[in-house]
Design an enzyme around this catalytic site. Sequence first.
Site, PDB file in Angstrom:
ATOM      1  CE1 TYR A  98      -4.312  -1.395   0.083  1.00  0.00           C
ATOM      2  CE2 TYR A  98      -3.057  -3.061   1.141  1.00  0.00           C
ATOM      3  CZ  TYR A  98      -4.224  -2.651   0.551  1.00  0.00           C
ATOM      4  OH  TYR A  98      -5.113  -3.602   0.555  1.00  0.00           O
ATOM      5  CD  GLU A 140      -6.069  -6.464   1.793  1.00  0.00           C
ATOM      6  OE1 GLU A 140      -4.675  -6.344   2.128  1.00  0.00           O
ATOM      7  OE2 GLU A 140      -6.507  -5.832   1.144  1.00  0.00           O
TER       8      GLU A 140
END
Length: 394
Positions: A98, A140
Amino acid sequence: MLTEQSAATVRATLPAVGAAIGEITERFYARLFDAHPGLLRDLFNRGNQAAGTQRQALAGSIAAFATHLLDHPETRPDAMLGRIAHKHASLGVAPEQYDVVHEHLFAAIVEVLGEAVTPEVAAAWDEVYWLMANALIAIEKRLYEESGGPGLRAFRVEERVVETADVVTFRLRPADDGPVAAFRAGQYVSVGVTLPDGARQIRQYSLSGAPGGAVRQITVKRVHGGATPDGEVSHHLHTRVHPGDIVELSEPFGDLTLSDAPDTPLLLASAGIGVTPMVAMLADLAAGGHRAPVTVVHGDRSPADHALRADHTAYAGKLPDACVHFFYEQGAGPGTRTGLVDLADIAVRPGTRAYLCGPLPFMRAVRTQLIGKGVAPADIHYEVFGPDLWLAQG
């Protein structure tokens, strides 16, 4: 929740960002793959990149998330986030990725919008990004904990069954002969293969067999691209993968799963290869002795193109209160209907929970009809094969 100052800035700049989001995501992917070419070669779907559908899906999700933060600041769009997180988890996306996305996405925003990206604007959209990213990372993380972690595992092809001219079922067993984790009907696995050019590509395929047992079953349609590239992985599986060969599978993921509500009427609607999760659901319902009404709807080009038709019919036949409606554009025989799926004269019970899978126009049409028949929007669940363009297309 956005800070008050950031919310005001995002609200003021959302039209400009929204208008440019397609160009921003195009620049983003170009920058990302220039800096990390291995991502395109070994992780991202090269076909979706060439067709531009991944860019559309990313643009739609960012715009939808920002809009939700402004319109519903007290909640998160968990349905959208969950769908994305399951896909990421099946690919093994890690938290540190990310940061890489953030770097190249914000560089693309500056490239496209230029001087309009003041420090205040950058800070507000940075807040949007990290609210979304951190929510996905948390979901996640939970998915990895539940499944045993990211990564792919070697499976050996045990059986290959030709279903139609363009659909093949593969039954696979762990190459190490170890146990496999349980899955929920409707979930999918990522399948990793090494293509002739050396690229390692990954695709998701629904598990089309009944839950339980030591064998994973996937049913793969060969994708003919037409104006877009042919499906690389589907063609590879069809032409090069046979009993005894090894492919890699992830643990099962996906949120299109049956809820534990044995007295709830269900409607399972599919079209084309969207039949795969529905057959698994019917198998699960039959094995569990589901007694509430189940309406089965499927549309296809012809009976010969209807993959898993025998299983579709047999599992529905094991349910005590099921009705089946098959629609074929051509070749419809006794007990089936000619044309596209139409729910006009199909009874939909009060309190029905619906599950949809198939091409986006099909799911939009069915969803509209279901709402018109009184089904609550919250009770209509769907799965999109490939990038989720539902949001991107409004």
